[in-house]
Motif scaffolding. Structure first.
Motif, PDB file in Angstrom:
ATOM      1  N   THR A   1       0.834  -1.205   0.000  1.00  0.00           N
ATOM      2  CA  THR A   1       0.000   0.000   0.000  1.00  0.00           C
ATOM      3  C   THR A   1       0.872   1.259   0.000  1.00  0.00           C
ATOM      4  O   THR A   1       1.993   1.256   0.503  1.00  0.00           O
ATOM      5  N   TYR A   2       0.307   2.315  -0.577  1.00  0.00           N
ATOM      6  CA  TYR A   2       1.007   3.594  -0.606  1.00  0.00           C
ATOM      7  C   TYR A   2       0.882   4.285   0.734  1.00  0.00           C
ATOM      8  O   TYR A   2      -0.153   4.200   1.396  1.00  0.00           O
ATOM      9  N   LYS A   3       1.937   4.983   1.125  1.00  0.00           N
ATOM     10  CA  LYS A   3       1.953   5.779   2.350  1.00  0.00           C
ATOM     11  C   LYS A   3       2.535   7.147   2.017  1.00  0.00           C
ATOM     12  O   LYS A   3       3.211   7.312   1.009  1.00  0.00           O
TER      13      LYS A   3
ATOM     14  N   HIS B   1       2.295  11.892  -9.310  1.00  0.00           N
ATOM     15  CA  HIS B   1       2.356  11.361  -7.949  1.00  0.00           C
ATOM     16  C   HIS B   1       1.701  12.352  -6.982  1.00  0.00           C
ATOM     17  O   HIS B   1       0.949  11.967  -6.084  1.00  0.00           O
TER      18      HIS B   1
ATOM     19  N   ARG C   1      -0.582  14.650  -7.583  1.00  0.00           N
ATOM     20  CA  ARG C   1      -2.045  14.635  -7.754  1.00  0.00           C
ATOM     21  C   ARG C   1      -2.656  13.391  -7.119  1.00  0.00           C
ATOM     22  O   ARG C   1      -3.711  13.456  -6.486  1.00  0.00           O
ATOM     23  N   TYR C   2      -1.997  12.246  -7.288  1.00  0.00           N
ATOM     24  CA  TYR C   2      -2.482  11.003  -6.693  1.00  0.00           C
ATOM     25  C   TYR C   2      -2.525  11.115  -5.166  1.00  0.00           C
ATOM     26  O   TYR C   2      -3.504  10.728  -4.533  1.00  0.00           O
ATOM     27  N   TYR C   3      -1.442  11.612  -4.578  1.00  0.00           N
ATOM     28  CA  TYR C   3      -1.385  11.764  -3.121  1.00  0.00           C
ATOM     29  C   TYR C   3      -2.496  12.687  -2.621  1.00  0.00           C
ATOM     30  O   TYR C   3      -3.149  12.404  -1.621  1.00  0.00           O
TER      31      TYR C   3
ATOM     32  N   LYS D   1      -5.361  13.325  -4.008  1.00  0.00           N
ATOM     33  CA  LYS D   1      -6.655  12.668  -4.191  1.00  0.00           C
ATOM     34  C   LYS D   1      -6.874  11.525  -3.195  1.00  0.00           C
ATOM     35  O   LYS D   1      -7.977  11.326  -2.707  1.00  0.00           O
ATOM     36  N   THR D   2      -5.812  10.782  -2.909  1.00  0.00           N
ATOM     37  CA  THR D   2      -5.920   9.564  -2.114  1.00  0.00           C
ATOM     38  C   THR D   2      -5.910   9.821  -0.613  1.00  0.00           C
ATOM     39  O   THR D   2      -6.643   9.175   0.133  1.00  0.00           O
ATOM     40  N   PHE D   3      -5.074  10.745  -0.177  1.00  0.00           N
ATOM     41  CA  PHE D   3      -4.904  10.979   1.257  1.00  0.00           C
ATOM     42  C   PHE D   3      -5.528  12.310   1.657  1.00  0.00           C
ATOM     43  O   PHE D   3      -5.065  13.371   1.225  1.00  0.00           O
ATOM     44  N   THR D   4      -6.546  12.237   2.492  1.00  0.00           N
ATOM     45  CA  THR D   4      -7.208  13.478   2.931  1.00  0.00           C
ATOM     46  C   THR D   4      -6.304  14.304   3.838  1.00  0.00           C
ATOM     47  O   THR D   4      -6.443  15.521   3.897  1.00  0.00           O
TER      48      THR D   4
ATOM     49  N   TYR E   1      -3.090  14.673   3.426  1.00  0.00           N
ATOM     50  CA  TYR E   1      -1.838  15.009   2.723  1.00  0.00           C
ATOM     51  C   TYR E   1      -1.552  16.503   2.882  1.00  0.00           C
ATOM     52  O   TYR E   1      -2.460  17.325   2.728  1.00  0.00           O
TER      53      TYR E   1
END
Length: 168
Positions: free
Chosen positions: A91-93, A145, A147-149, A151-154, A156
């Motif tokens: 999983t991404y962190k 990366h 943009r992904y972070y 979108k994925t992590f509230t 961030y």
């Protein structure tokens, strides 16, 4: 140059954790590194002419300092990324510390600084072309990366930039 190619190609993959790496990507990456290494080496050995005092020229010394700074950022950022996952995790962190405090792509930023430093130190067209190629290839990866972070992590960090601290 050879040390970095060996580090990135043969040593770094053994320390990474996560998903398997596509063999086709490895093949084309190796092919590119061989071609680029040949081009850089050929130019520096057979085409470049430097005066005897080149080692004290501002282009060489500033380029060398930039190269070493970029290499330090790159190696430190890779170390931080490798420590994100425990064995077996995929999983991404959120990366923390070092230049990751300011940018999502600290490792990419370090590599770009590294190769522009090399280009300045050698003052050669092939080296500048490679530095520009590096910017064009991994700059967008840092942006995606980022943009992904976001979108994925509230949680961030909103103040982090994608690639260049405080700018982009």
């Amino acid at each position: 140059l050879c040390f970095l190619i060996h580090l990135r190609t043969f040593i770094y993959p053994f320390f990474t954790r996560g998903r398997p790496f596509p063999l086709q990507l490895l093949f084309f990456g190796t092919l590119f590194c061989i071609y680029n290494g040949f081009l850089q080496g050929y130019y520096l050995i057979y085409c470049a002419e430097y005066p005897n005092d080149w080692c004290t020229d501002i282009r060489f010394t500033s380029g060398l300092l930039l190269f070493l700074l970029g290499m330090g950022i790159n190696i430190h950022s890779d170390l931080l990324l490798r420590q994100l996952r425990k064995p077996g995790e995929v999983t991404y962190k959120i990366p923390q510390g070092g230049l990751f405090t300011y940018v999502s792509g600290a490792n990419y930023f370090g590599e770009i600084v590294e190769w522009f430093g090399f280009a300045i130190a050698t003052w050669s067209l092939p080296a500048f072309a490679f530095a520009f190629f590096t910017l064009c290839c991994i700059g967008p990866r840092a942006y995606h990366h980022h943009r992904y972070y976001l979108k994925t992590f509230t949680d961030y960090p909103k103040s982090r930039k994608a690639l260049i601290p405080f700018v982009f």
